[in-house]
Design an enzyme around this catalytic site. Structure first.
Site, PDB file in Angstrom:
ATOM      1  N   PRO A   1       0.183  -7.911   2.302  1.00 28.49           N
ATOM      2  CA  PRO A   1      -0.269  -9.109   3.676  1.00 28.49           C
ATOM      3  C   PRO A   1      -0.139 -10.371   2.119  1.00 28.49           C
ATOM      4  CG  PRO A   1      -2.001  -7.993   2.855  1.00 28.49           C
ATOM      5  CD  PRO A   1      -0.959  -7.573   2.722  1.00 28.49           C
TER       6      PRO A   1
ATOM      7  N   VAL B   1      -0.183 -14.342   0.629  1.00 30.81           N
ATOM      8  CA  VAL B   1      -0.348 -15.583   1.238  1.00 30.81           C
ATOM      9  C   VAL B   1      -0.051 -16.766   0.386  1.00 30.81           C
ATOM     10  CG1 VAL B   1      -2.712 -16.527   0.723  1.00 30.81           C
ATOM     11  CG2 VAL B   1      -2.657 -14.771   1.728  1.00 30.81           C
TER      12      VAL B   1
ATOM     13  N   ASP C   1      -0.638 -10.804  -2.626  1.00 33.80           N
ATOM     14  CA  ASP C   1      -1.333  -9.454  -1.737  1.00 33.80           C
ATOM     15  C   ASP C   1      -2.404  -9.590  -1.543  1.00 33.80           C
ATOM     16  OD1 ASP C   1      -1.515  -7.462  -0.893  1.00 33.80           O
ATOM     17  OD2 ASP C   1      -0.155  -6.149  -1.802  1.00 33.80           O
ATOM     18  N   HIS C   2      -3.246  -9.920  -0.340  1.00 31.48           N
ATOM     19  CA  HIS C   2      -4.495 -10.347   0.086  1.00 31.48           C
ATOM     20  C   HIS C   2      -4.779  -9.536  -0.281  1.00 31.48           C
ATOM     21  CE1 HIS C   2      -7.411 -13.271   0.905  1.00 31.48           C
ATOM     22  NE2 HIS C   2      -6.562 -14.424   1.912  1.00 31.48           N
ATOM     23  N   ARG C   3      -4.385  -8.200   0.040  1.00 33.65           N
ATOM     24  CA  ARG C   3      -5.220  -6.875   0.262  1.00 33.65           C
ATOM     25  C   ARG C   3      -5.840  -7.044  -0.980  1.00 33.65           C
ATOM     26  NH1 ARG C   3      -0.406  -2.168   1.211  1.00 33.65           N
ATOM     27  NH2 ARG C   3      -0.328  -3.739  -0.165  1.00 33.65           N
TER      28      ARG C   3
END
Length: 308
Positions: A102, A104, A278-280
């Site tokens: 994901p 951002v 990576d928003h994880r």
């Protein structure tokens, strides 16, 4: 009796020593184009002078439904290029990254007048006499210092083992546009290099990429990446993560813009930074802190010494 008449042998218009039998006439750029597109030059009939194969001949061979000798009077109204090699691998990697991690992206406009002055002064030092010193060098150094301050940004997501792998070494990737497509070779253990050695490594990386000599090992093991979109006259973008990494920084063009300094509007050197992450792994706070610090170091390069 009259002496026999002996006819002189007919000589070819072009001596065989000039054009060996079976030789393919094509200039080096055309040969490279054919190699990149998977075209066998031996199957083409050149339309150039003395049968030389031209770029148009190669493109026509790609567009043709069947391979064979091609003589082109007029180019087709569309072109089909096989998806293969570097371009195919890059496309697959980008699709996998875009639909797995994901993304951002955050943006920061920075006054880099101090960076440009530092670049000018570094070029005068003997240690940098034989290497290229550009703003990219200080962007790279700022990234390395920020990666030490925020190690989670220099990490990867291991889906199989359900783990976040924090890297304690930085293999700094530099996205490079080449005739074969986009590649991302990386400087191994960039964090351990002195500034002159980092400049030398960046110069060799770019030169090798442009010459098409980058090896697969040079593109493996990257941990964080910079894409210098500024060289194309672009201010910013939303870069896609290199697979296996958690952050990529786009470095935009440096422009003269009005800027407020001590309450006064003055002309300054300004660029835009765009950080995708990576928003994880990297939340908004961490990504913002990382980007803020990179910008602060480019605004005042002395911070690289203080924080590094």
């Amino acid at each position: 009796p009259a002496p026999p008449v002996v006819e002189a042998p007919v000589r070819p218009a072009v001596p065989e020593r000039d054009v060996p039998r079976g030789a393919v006439l094509a200039k080096p750029p055309v040969r490279k184009l054919a190699k990149d597109l998977g075209v066998d030059l031996g199957t083409l009939a050149g339309t150039g002078p003395k049968g030389t194969i031209t770029r148009e001949d190669v493109h026509a061979a790609v567009a043709a439904p069947a391979r064979g000798p091609v003589a082109v009077a007029q180019g087709p109204d569309e072109e089909r290029i096989p998806i293969k090699g570097v371009r195919k691998a890059t496309a697959q990697a980008m699709v996998a990254s875009a639909f797995t991690a994901p993304h951002v992206t955050e943006f920061l406009q920075v006054d880099v007048t101090g960076t440009m002055e530092a670049v000018r002064r570094l070029r005068l030092l003997d240690d940098f006499a034989e290497v290229k010193v550009s703003p990219l060098l200080l962007v790279a150094k700022a990234m390395l210092v920020a990666a030490r301050r925020y190690p989670m940004v220099n990490s990867s997501w291991d889906e199989a083992n359900q783990e976040i792998v924090v890297k304690h070494r930085v293999n700094l990737g530099i996205a490079a546009a080449t005739p074969r497509g986009l590649i991302v070779p990386n400087v191994k253990d960039a964090h351990a290099l002195s500034l002159p050695d980092l400049a030398r490594a960046l110069g060799e990386l770019v030169e090798t990429a442009r010459a098409g000599r980058t090896q697969p090992a040079d593109m493996s093991g990257g941990t964080i990446t910079i894409t210098n979109v500024g060289v194309f006259g672009v201010d910013a973008g939303t870069p896609i993560l290199n697979p296996g990494e958690s952050a990529i920084l786009a470095f935009g063009q440096i422009r003269d813009l009005p800027w407020v300094v001590d309450g006064q509007v003055v002309p300054r050197k300004v660029c835009t930074l765009a950080l995708s992450f990576d928003h994880r792994i990297v939340d908004g706070e961490l990504g913002s802190l990382f980007l803020r610090d990179v910008g602060a170091m480019l605004e005042d390069p002395l911070r690289m010494l203080a924080w590094g």
